[in-house]
Scaffold this active site. Structure first.
Site, PDB file in Angstrom:
ATOM      1  N   ASP A 288      36.184  39.571  40.846  1.00 55.93           N
ATOM      2  CA  ASP A 288      35.467  40.976  41.457  1.00 55.93           C
ATOM      3  C   ASP A 288      37.536  41.352  40.872  1.00 55.93           C
ATOM      4  O   ASP A 288      37.679  40.866  40.124  1.00 55.93           O
ATOM      5  CB  ASP A 288      35.769  40.737  43.017  1.00 55.93           C
ATOM      6  CG  ASP A 288      35.381  42.364  42.993  1.00 55.93           C
ATOM      7  OD1 ASP A 288      35.592  43.205  42.749  1.00 55.93           O
ATOM      8  OD2 ASP A 288      34.983  42.335  44.648  1.00 55.93           O
TER       9      ASP A 288
HETATM   10  C1  BGC Z   1      34.120  46.157  44.327  1.00 64.97           C
HETATM   11  C2  BGC Z   1      32.755  45.425  43.881  1.00 64.97           C
HETATM   12  C3  BGC Z   1      33.510  46.511  42.324  1.00 64.97           C
HETATM   13  C4  BGC Z   1      33.946  46.296  41.215  1.00 64.97           C
HETATM   14  C5  BGC Z   1      34.612  47.487  40.359  1.00 64.97           C
HETATM   15  C6  BGC Z   1      35.522  46.237  43.614  1.00 64.97           C
HETATM   16  O1  BGC Z   1      36.924  46.213  44.113  1.00 64.97           O
HETATM   17  O2  BGC Z   1      34.463  44.566  45.306  1.00 64.97           O
HETATM   18  O3  BGC Z   1      31.949  45.312  44.250  1.00 64.97           O
HETATM   19  O4  BGC Z   1      32.218  46.277  41.424  1.00 64.97           O
HETATM   20  O5  BGC Z   1      35.936  46.923  42.472  1.00 64.97           O
HETATM   21  O6  BGC Z   1      34.535  49.085  40.832  1.00 64.97           O
END
Ligand code: BGC
Length: 749
Positions: A288
């Site tokens: 993530d």
């Molecule tokens: C989120 C993810 C997301 C990623 C990219 C993170 O803060 O938890 O679900 O895909 O950001 O935006």
């Protein structure tokens, strides 16, 4: 929580883009007009994705391999470079191997539609929230949901989706509940698998996330989740297991939180032992955004790709390989996994090709899925459907229902056509953690369906004024909402903004009051006995209002059922209060050095002492009455279950008859639960199968379901595997977890 500023990002990026487009000139122009056609022995489609990946790997230099292991920043925040210029300005970009014609991986968030289309000057369809898709219990709809996302990603130049959220609803106050698929691992896992299949059918890399136990947003970067192995495998991990083994996502995103001591993205148990060994996941794991905390440890644990940048998987990784602290074979395995996923998903054989998204089809699919997802919770004296011919006056009240319907926020946010419906026209580009209302007006949908009635609107901010209007109307329709978003949790399950008082006052004033809820999580309803009818419409997507209108006026018979239990009160939850992070675990103070990042925020502890008892399993086991049970939902017709026959076998065969005993066509979700033998020491029952069946008025169908033996098993930690215990199993069939008229007990060896 990270902050984002898309608008400023866009301005800088746009200027830099224009400047660099001139400098990078021919290379970029070439890309735009003729995407590089990969050539080489790996383009032999007769070979397997693994063989093809190995052929590419053999040709790659160390630097090319390292470049594959990380992103190059969040495009909207970073200046445009020749390397990232081809990107569609999503949220992440891996450069690929240009020398060998291997394309970059261009990633966009796409939980309920393609994100950030606004900054790219594009249109994207907003589907109903994922939790709505779960309420459809419809595998076909889940496939269509994913396929639409895949097509629209591709049309916008992306070749990877960051969607597929499947953390089960352990904590209904989680601000991302709307992005997930409910509280049951079999329901959530089955649907996410179909959604991923749909996405990948468009030759886009599909993703499943957030692996694992990312069940609260408060302190998500610091929290350390404690859970026993058996409970973990039978609950949250089972949803992922089904999603991974049935949906075959090319990628898995590991989550921000810690699990039993280690960050998920460097958690050997989760990544190497369970995901890659037990489930034989052949794809790649990406972190993530900012969820990577180490180089050697994460690599050994099984993290393949750092996003969005290269703090740990760039120069540090190269140095570690050169120093021998990361074996070359380990690095090669990461690269192999990424390449084989690209071949498997088809992003190399079917290069990205921009086109124009079909908004008409998008609206149609979004509406259809919403129509199958709306749950009729209450319908006294057949208050619904409304008969337009008999209505002279209708009061429409609350929740900006004159102009729009609410959507879920955070990285899932889809930009509404024309901007936020509650802002002046032309304004209202989406901002992080802002309530975004889609321009789909319930008021207009109601007016269109009752052309002879006088329809009056009241904002609902003053309950007494709203009640006054309701008193003078034949029917009052109150819209109420609970907004939620990534990066926050709900302080409570109560409706905010004094809406409880509004509903109570309007219901007293008019006995024919209909409540339409727009929520992502369950809500408590101190007023539940007051209105004549209640609909749960979730976050309804681009064309939510038409779907709600069709259900209110009966051209669509509601058929959704709850994927989450609605408890009577928060006091009944396994954790009546949410564990909040201490201030030092919320965010770093001062500049964040790489060392600080590696260490992470100081942990705080959350123990899942409820274990496997998530959702209905908890309320059942604890004998706690609920407001509306899991799997519950009414219809404008009635159904009858009869003639259960259960045959033991490798797959237990469950056959029964389902009849539509009412006067109109409808679709019924039939649910099959099992009670395991006492020796298993499991909660009273678990969902083991379901199907959604369309029946004409008076029609009867014989339904047969084959039950996966895993769903009847326990996870034996000593044997590290699923085990079906010998003993008596009671199979129960019906229309909700608390209405199971058919029962049969079989003995399994
Ligand atoms: C989120 C993810 C997301 C990623 C990219 C993170 O803060 O938890 O679900 O895909 O950001 O935006």
């Amino acid at each position: 929580m990270k902050s984002r500023s898309y608008r400023s990002g866009l301005c800088i990026s746009a200027v830099m883009f224009l400047l660099l487009a001139g400098v990078a000139g021919s290379a970029f122009a070439q890309h735009r007009h003729a995407p590089p056609q990969p050539t080489g022995p790996w383009m032999n489609t007769g070979l397997s994705p693994d063989e093809r990946a190995d052929l590419v790997l053999k040709e790659m230099t160390l630097d090319e391999k390292i470049a594959m292991l990380h992103g190059i920043g969040t495009p909207t925040d970073e200046p445009v470079t020749p390397e990232n210029a081809p990107s569609n300005r999503g949220v992440g970009y891996d450069v690929g191997v240009p020398r060998l014609g291997i394309p970059g991986i261009d990633m966009s968030d796409a939980a309920y539609g393609v994100r950030s289309s606004g900054v790219n000057g594009r249109y994207s369809t907003a589907l109903p929230a994922d939790v709505a898709a779960a309420a459809s219990w419809d595998t076909g709809a889940a496939f269509e949901y994913g396929a639409l996302i895949g097509r629209e990603l591709r049309a916008q130049g992306y070749n990877m989706s960051l969607g597929g959220g499947v953390d089960i609803t352990r904590e209904p106050r989680n601000g991302r509940t709307f992005e997930y698929l409910g509280e049951d691992p079999v329901l959530a896992g089955t649907l996410v698998a179909k959604l991923i299949e749909g996405t990948q059918s468009a030759h886009v890399i599909g993703d499943i996330k957030h692996y694992a136990f990312n069940d609260q947003e408060s302190g998500r970067n610091a929290v350390n989740i404690h859970i026993g192995e058996r409970a973990a495998r039978e609950s949250d991990l089972l949803a992922f297991e089904i999603g991974v083994t049935e949906g075959h996502p090319a990628a898995v995103m590991c989550s921000y939180n810690r699990v039993n001591g280690d960050f998920s993205c460097e958690n050997k148990y989760l990544l190497r032992d369970v995901l890659k060994t037990d489930w034989k996941f052949p794809g790649f794991v990406l972190s993530d955004w900012g969820g990577t905390h180490s180089t050697e440890k994460a690599s050994a644990a099984g993290l393949d790709n750092e996003e969005p940048g290269s703090i740990f998987y760039g120069d540090r990784f190269k140095a570690a390989v050169e120093a021998g602290t990361i074996p070359t074979a380990e690095m090669d395995e990461h690269v192999h996994r990424i390449l084989r996923s690209m071949f498997a998903a088809g992003v190399i054989d079917y290069p990205r090709q921009r086109s124009v998204v079909d908004p008409f089809e998008g609206f149609k699919i979004a509406r259809k899925i919403e129509e199958g997802s709306i749950v009729l919770l209450k319908n006294e004296r057949a208050a619904l459907p409304l008969d337009a011919a008999g209505l002279h006056t209708i009061a429409v009240i609350g929740a900006h229902s004159d102009v729009g319907m609410i959507s879920g926020g955070g990285s899932a946010q889809v930009d509404p056509i024309g901007g936020n419906a509650i802002m002046p026209p032309g304004q209202g580009a989406t901002h992080w953690q802002e309530e975004i209302w889609f321009p789909t007006s319930p008021l207009k949908a109601i007016e269109a369906r009752a052309p002879k009635a006088v329809v009056k609107y009241d904002a609902g901010t003053d309950p007494a004024a709203a009640a006054e209007l309701a008193k003078s109307a034949d029917v009052a329709i109150v819209f109420a909402y609970q907004w939620e978003s990534e990066g926050m949790d709900l302080p409570t399950l109560s409706l905010p903004h004094n809406q409880d008082a509004l509903i109570a006052a309007v219901s007293v004033a008019n006995p024919h009051t209909i409540v339409v809820l727009e929520t992502g999580s369950p809500v408590t309803m101190p007023w539940v006995h007051a209105p004549a009818a209640i609909l749960e419409a979730w976050y309804g997507g681009s064309d939510g209002a038409d779907a709600v209108g069709n259900v209110l006026f009966g051209s669509v018979n509601p058929s959704g059922k709850l994927p989450n239990t609605f408890p009577k009160s928060e006091a009944d939850l396994p954790h009546p209060t949410l564990t909040l992070p201490p201030p030092e675990s919320e965010h770093f103070s001062g500049p964040v050095s790489e060392e600080k990042r590696a260490e992470g925020l100081p942990p705080f502890q959350v123990t899942y002492d409820e274990g496997v008892k998530v959702g209905y399993k908890w309320y059942d086991a604890e004998n706690k009455p609920v407001l509306f049970p899991f799997g519950y939902g009414l219809s404008y017709t009635t159904y009858q279950y009869s003639g259960l026959d259960v045959t033991p076998g490798n797959k237990v065969k469950v056959t029964f008859t389902l009849a539509n005993t009412g006067a109109r066509e409808g679709s019924e979700i039939a649910e099959v639960y099992a009670a395991l033998p006492g020796a298993a020491q499991e909660p009273p029952k678990r969902l083991v199968g379901f199907t959604k069946i369309m029946l004409a008025a008076g029609e009867k169908k014989t339904v047969t379901l084959q039950i996966d033996p895993k769903y009847l098993s326990i996870f034996n930690v000593d044997k590290n595997g699923w085990e079906l215990l010998p003993g008596d199993y009671t199979i129960m069939v019906g229309g909700s977890s608390q209405s199971l008229p058919l029962k049969a007990t079989i003995h399994l060896q």
